[in-house]
Design a protein around this motif. Sequence first.
Motif, mmCIF file in Angstrom:
data_model
loop_
_atom_site.group_PDB
_atom_site.id
_atom_site.type_symbol
_atom_site.label_atom_id
_atom_site.label_comp_id
_atom_site.label_asym_id
_atom_site.label_seq_id
_atom_site.Cartn_x
_atom_site.Cartn_y
_atom_site.Cartn_z
ATOM 1 N N ALA A 35 0.859 -1.185 0.000
ATOM 2 C CA ALA A 35 0.000 0.000 0.000
ATOM 3 C C ALA A 35 0.894 1.233 0.000
ATOM 4 C CB ALA A 35 -0.898 0.004 1.233
ATOM 5 N N VAL A 36 0.643 2.145 -0.933
ATOM 6 C CA VAL A 36 1.473 3.340 -1.092
ATOM 7 C C VAL A 36 0.657 4.584 -0.733
ATOM 8 C CG1 VAL A 36 2.860 4.708 -2.698
ATOM 9 C CG2 VAL A 36 2.789 2.207 -2.928
ATOM 10 N N PHE A 37 1.247 5.409 0.111
ATOM 11 C CA PHE A 37 0.656 6.683 0.492
ATOM 12 C C PHE A 37 1.635 7.781 0.086
ATOM 13 C CE2 PHE A 37 -1.043 3.532 3.330
ATOM 14 C CZ PHE A 37 -2.373 3.868 3.479
ATOM 15 N N VAL A 38 1.160 8.755 -0.690
ATOM 16 C CA VAL A 38 1.982 9.898 -1.076
ATOM 17 C C VAL A 38 1.508 11.068 -0.211
ATOM 18 C CG1 VAL A 38 2.743 11.393 -2.944
ATOM 19 C CG2 VAL A 38 2.164 9.002 -3.425
ATOM 20 N N ASP A 39 2.369 11.488 0.707
ATOM 21 C CA ASP A 39 2.000 12.507 1.683
ATOM 22 C C ASP A 39 2.546 13.877 1.295
ATOM 23 O OD1 ASP A 39 0.727 10.576 3.192
ATOM 24 O OD2 ASP A 39 2.462 10.222 4.469
ATOM 25 N N GLY A 40 1.675 14.861 1.278
ATOM 26 C CA GLY A 40 2.079 16.235 1.007
ATOM 27 C C GLY A 40 2.889 16.798 2.160
ATOM 28 N N CYS A 41 3.930 17.515 1.840
ATOM 29 C CA CYS A 41 4.835 18.050 2.864
ATOM 30 C C CYS A 41 4.108 18.950 3.855
ATOM 31 C CB CYS A 41 5.994 18.790 2.209
ATOM 32 S SG CYS A 41 7.121 17.696 1.320
ATOM 33 N N PHE A 42 3.241 19.825 3.384
ATOM 34 C CA PHE A 42 2.546 20.741 4.286
ATOM 35 C C PHE A 42 1.530 20.003 5.152
ATOM 36 C CE2 PHE A 42 -1.084 23.420 5.358
ATOM 37 C CZ PHE A 42 -0.450 24.440 6.058
ATOM 38 N N TRP A 43 0.645 19.246 4.529
ATOM 39 C CA TRP A 43 -0.484 18.647 5.238
ATOM 40 C C TRP A 43 -0.095 17.530 6.188
ATOM 41 C CZ3 TRP A 43 -4.542 21.500 5.239
ATOM 42 C CH2 TRP A 43 -4.842 22.301 4.139
ATOM 43 N N HIS A 44 1.039 16.880 5.938
ATOM 44 C CA HIS A 44 1.407 15.718 6.751
ATOM 45 C C HIS A 44 2.643 15.957 7.609
ATOM 46 C CE1 HIS A 44 -1.604 13.097 4.875
ATOM 47 N NE2 HIS A 44 -1.425 13.902 3.850
ATOM 48 N N GLY A 45 3.173 17.174 7.616
ATOM 49 C CA GLY A 45 4.249 17.529 8.531
ATOM 50 C C GLY A 45 5.615 16.989 8.161
ATOM 51 N N CYS A 46 6.013 17.151 6.910
ATOM 52 C CA CYS A 46 7.341 16.710 6.465
ATOM 53 C C CYS A 46 8.419 17.310 7.378
ATOM 54 C CB CYS A 46 7.569 17.150 5.022
ATOM 55 S SG CYS A 46 9.236 16.883 4.407
ATOM 56 N N PRO A 47 9.350 16.490 7.859
ATOM 57 C CA PRO A 47 10.388 17.028 8.740
ATOM 58 C C PRO A 47 11.303 18.034 8.043
ATOM 59 C CG PRO A 47 10.752 14.691 8.334
ATOM 60 C CD PRO A 47 9.467 15.047 7.684
ATOM 61 N N SER A 48 11.419 17.949 6.720
ATOM 62 C CA SER A 48 12.289 18.878 5.994
ATOM 63 C C SER A 48 11.551 20.101 5.482
ATOM 64 C CB SER A 48 12.934 18.177 4.794
ATOM 65 O OG SER A 48 13.757 17.136 5.225
ATOM 66 N N HIS A 49 10.284 19.926 5.067
ATOM 67 C CA HIS A 49 9.585 21.013 4.395
ATOM 68 C C HIS A 49 8.280 21.425 5.051
ATOM 69 C CE1 HIS A 49 12.017 18.936 1.290
ATOM 70 N NE2 HIS A 49 12.422 20.164 1.133
#
Length: 166
Positions: free
Chosen positions: A56-70
């Motif tokens: 199962a693949v989830f593509v998470d947006g940096c803003f909405w999912h809290g990317c540690p870098s962005h």
Amino acid sequence: MSTPWSAQLRGRRVRDTEPEKTLRSAVPALGLPFRLHRKVAPRCTADFVLPRYSVAVFVDGCFWHGCPSHGTRHFRGPNASRWEAKITTNMERDARNTEAARDAGWTVVRIWECEVRADAGRAAQRIAHAAHLSVPVLPGGPFQPVVTATSKVASVPSSSCGRVGQ
């Protein structure tokens, strides 16, 4: 309170985002068939799945999912506390969904939007690696270990954002 920034974010897509479409175009080049938006556990729908490999693949947006870098670390303005709560809630839901999908027998691969934008081919390779780790080898086949349901959470090459094996 409505702000110009919230008005811009309100219209963002939930499904079929550009990073998802870019990654989905790179995956078939590796010979991996997939299905879109499949439920992998109760209240948990993956962006796409590789049913043959139980990935199962989830593509998470940096803003909405809290990317540690962005991802945004500190919010300002009248709605700062609401945005912080929203991102925190999303991250908690992501963790619950990952656990639920794993419990249902899926190998979960979470890929950040920034990974796809930086190198979609490398992100697709992470998915291929997870798919090949999750395929049981029949007796008499190549000398590779049989992957069991408990070992399906195998480590996948790390990304620049630190999502190892997620």
